[in-house]
Design a protein around this motif. Structure first.
Motif, mmCIF file in Angstrom:
data_model
loop_
_atom_site.group_PDB
_atom_site.id
_atom_site.type_symbol
_atom_site.label_atom_id
_atom_site.label_comp_id
_atom_site.label_asym_id
_atom_site.label_seq_id
_atom_site.Cartn_x
_atom_site.Cartn_y
_atom_site.Cartn_z
ATOM 1 N N ALA A 111 -7.333 3.902 6.014
ATOM 2 C CA ALA A 111 -7.706 4.824 4.935
ATOM 3 C C ALA A 111 -6.537 4.989 3.965
ATOM 4 O O ALA A 111 -6.735 4.979 2.736
ATOM 5 C CB ALA A 111 -8.119 6.179 5.523
ATOM 6 N N ALA A 112 -5.321 5.097 4.505
ATOM 7 C CA ALA A 112 -4.132 5.270 3.653
ATOM 8 C C ALA A 112 -3.973 4.071 2.717
ATOM 9 O O ALA A 112 -3.695 4.231 1.521
ATOM 10 C CB ALA A 112 -2.886 5.423 4.522
ATOM 11 N N ARG A 113 -4.184 2.884 3.276
ATOM 12 C CA ARG A 113 -4.034 1.652 2.484
ATOM 13 C C ARG A 113 -5.050 1.646 1.333
ATOM 14 O O ARG A 113 -4.708 1.355 0.190
ATOM 15 C CB ARG A 113 -4.213 0.431 3.386
ATOM 16 N N GLU A 114 -6.293 2.019 1.647
ATOM 17 C CA GLU A 114 -7.341 2.008 0.606
ATOM 18 C C GLU A 114 -7.080 3.075 -0.461
ATOM 19 O O GLU A 114 -7.355 2.857 -1.645
ATOM 20 C CB GLU A 114 -8.720 2.200 1.257
ATOM 21 N N ILE A 115 -6.545 4.204 -0.017
ATOM 22 C CA ILE A 115 -6.227 5.275 -0.983
ATOM 23 C C ILE A 115 -5.113 4.806 -1.924
ATOM 24 O O ILE A 115 -5.184 4.985 -3.141
ATOM 25 C CB ILE A 115 -5.841 6.578 -0.242
ATOM 26 N N ARG A 116 -4.082 4.148 -1.348
ATOM 27 C CA ARG A 116 -2.972 3.664 -2.173
ATOM 28 C C ARG A 116 -3.426 2.541 -3.115
ATOM 29 O O ARG A 116 -2.888 2.386 -4.209
ATOM 30 C CB ARG A 116 -1.811 3.197 -1.286
ATOM 31 N N GLU A 117 -4.405 1.759 -2.690
ATOM 32 C CA GLU A 117 -4.931 0.714 -3.577
ATOM 33 C C GLU A 117 -5.631 1.342 -4.784
ATOM 34 O O GLU A 117 -5.549 0.846 -5.896
ATOM 35 C CB GLU A 117 -5.918 -0.177 -2.819
ATOM 36 N N PHE A 118 -6.281 2.495 -4.529
ATOM 37 C CA PHE A 118 -6.977 3.204 -5.607
ATOM 38 C C PHE A 118 -5.971 3.939 -6.501
ATOM 39 O O PHE A 118 -6.103 3.971 -7.716
ATOM 40 C CB PHE A 118 -7.976 4.197 -4.973
ATOM 41 N N ASP A 119 -4.988 4.550 -5.873
ATOM 42 C CA ASP A 119 -3.995 5.323 -6.627
ATOM 43 C C ASP A 119 -2.621 5.065 -6.016
ATOM 44 O O ASP A 119 -2.287 5.605 -4.961
ATOM 45 C CB ASP A 119 -4.351 6.825 -6.540
#
Lengths: 125, 296
Positions: free
Chosen positions: A68-76
């Motif tokens: 989830a952290a990785r996907e959040i950082r990809e978004f922002d």
């Protein structure tokens, strides 16, 4: 005291969320809490609300905290992600940091530790 | 940790019944240690002398120490020394059983000597617990139950007992674990660890016990069996298993995967041969830990 900060807390335990909310509420900042109980919630709620900070448990159903952290950082890329977990093996810490976590908080929560993290990333006393 | 195992030692020696043990555990917090019990334990008096002083106390309006000094069983300095001793939990439990009439002072004397020599204990306050001795104690616990012991299962159990002491309280007694084919659940939380070591663990307790367990764990007074109580039991399991995963990584460089905890939905569990049940008695009730740990 600054403007209201949005904090997203994702943990599959309602008790863990309550304890974190109670601790953050004692810090001198105005907060609006958004809650989710799995890793997919974390990603969806982040995109919908764009909070100032996000606390993620590592072990969660559907999608784990590091993913989830990785996907959040990809978004922002500027997202402030803090992993909150009782599990802190060197490998898991490494995974969390690689996934873009900016900080790590150990459970059971210690108020002084929560306060330090809030102050470091959002200001307040 | 030796204190917690004294109750199961008494059961194993068939000195008391499990009902008597449960009653004593529920009363232990209200029990005050008596000078006579400490005098026996310190080796200053034997049980028959303590019984004699107790008998004389019922006829004379004097304190135990005064009579013991008059009779030449104790010196004033010994009385002062005994009054300063920090009472270990297992002596309080023994005292409670004597007060209930379940055992005599002589039984207590014999059992504490037997228990201490079995575990090679020297210090009355048990402050010098060595890791090796605790591991031996846990291993013996499994051997008695005729359950195979592995290095990891001893580590798992040692961590469990330490976490119970640290997060719930040291006033518990583990009963001898046993294998079981079927188990009717109350409120049961389950969690799996996968990898080089596979472990399925469950914690089960009635709802009223869960309220007390959660209150101690979270340090809040819960009154009803609500979502917070349920989540607290899951959190305890997650914390315990999480720490096991960390220890396995740090000590053996074995990386394990911890699955999220879940509520067991089956009313009656069908258990594998590798599963054993460990009942743990607290003053507020009994919890059951079900563990199946297999090295891959």
């Amino acid at each position: 005291m600054g403007s209201t900060k949005k904090i997203l807390i994702c943990d599959d335990s309602i008790m863990a969320r309550k304890q974190l909310k109670d601790s953050i509420s004692q810090c001198d900042i105005d907060v609006e809490f958004i809650e989710g109980n799995n890793g997919q919630d974390a990603v969806d709620l982040y995109k919908a609300n764009q909070p100032d900070m996000v606390f993620l448990d590592i072990v969660m159903p559907i999608k784990d905290g590091a993913t989830a952290a990785r996907e959040i950082r990809e978004f922002d890329n500027n997202a402030i992600v803090v992993m909150a977990s009782s599990i802190g093996t060197q490998q898991q810490l490494k995974n969390a940091i690689e996934a873009g976590a900016k900080d790590f908080i150990q459970k059971p929560l210690d108020f002084a530790q929560v306060k330090k993290i809030i102050k470091a990333h959002l200001g307040g006393e | 940790m030796f204190s917690q195992f004294f109750g199961s030692y008494l059961l194993r020696k068939e000195v008391i019944t499990s009902e008597q043990l449960a009653e004593a555990i529920s009363k232990v917090s209200e029990t005050h240690i008596k000078l006579g019990t400490l005098a026996i334990h310190s080796g200053y008096m034997v049980a028959s002398e303590v019984d004699e002083v107790c008998y004389l106390q019922s006829r004379e309006d004097k304190r135990f120490g005064e009579i013991a000094i008059e009779r030449g069983y104790l010196t004033e300095d010994q009385v002062k020394e005994l009054l300063k001793i920090q009472t270990p939990y297992y002596l309080l439990l023994g005292q409670c059983l004597v007060d209930m009439g379940a055992i005599t002072n002589t039984d207590l004397q014999d059992c504490t000597i037997g228990y201490e020599s079995e575990n090679e204990l020297i210090d009355i306050d048990l402050s010098n617990e060595s890791t090796d001795k605790i591991r031996q104690l846990i291993e013996r616990f499994f051997v008695i139950a005729e359950i195979p012991v592995s290095e990891y299962s001893v580590m798992y159990m040692e961590l469990l007992f330490n976490n119970l002491i640290r997060f719930i309280g040291d006033d518990f007694t583990p009963l001898t674990p046993f294998p079981c084919a079927e188990y009717p659940t109350n409120y049961c939380v389950t969690q799996e660890i996968n990898g080089e070591v596979n472990c399925k663990s469950r914690i089960d307790m009635p709802r009223d016990v869960a309220i007390e367990f959660a209150s101690r764990f979270i340090n809040e007074d819960f009154e009803t069996f609500d979502d917070y109580v349920q989540a607290s039991i899951e959190d305890f399991m997650n914390l315990h298993n999480g720490l096991f995963v960390v220890n396995m990584s740090n000590s053996f460089s074995i990386e394990l995967n911890l699955q999220p905890p879940a509520i067991e939905t089956e009313d009656v569990l069908q258990l594998s041969e590798a599963t054993f049940i460990l009942p743990i008695i607290y003053p507020f009730g009994t919890i059951h830990i079900l563990i199946s740990l297999v090295d891959a």
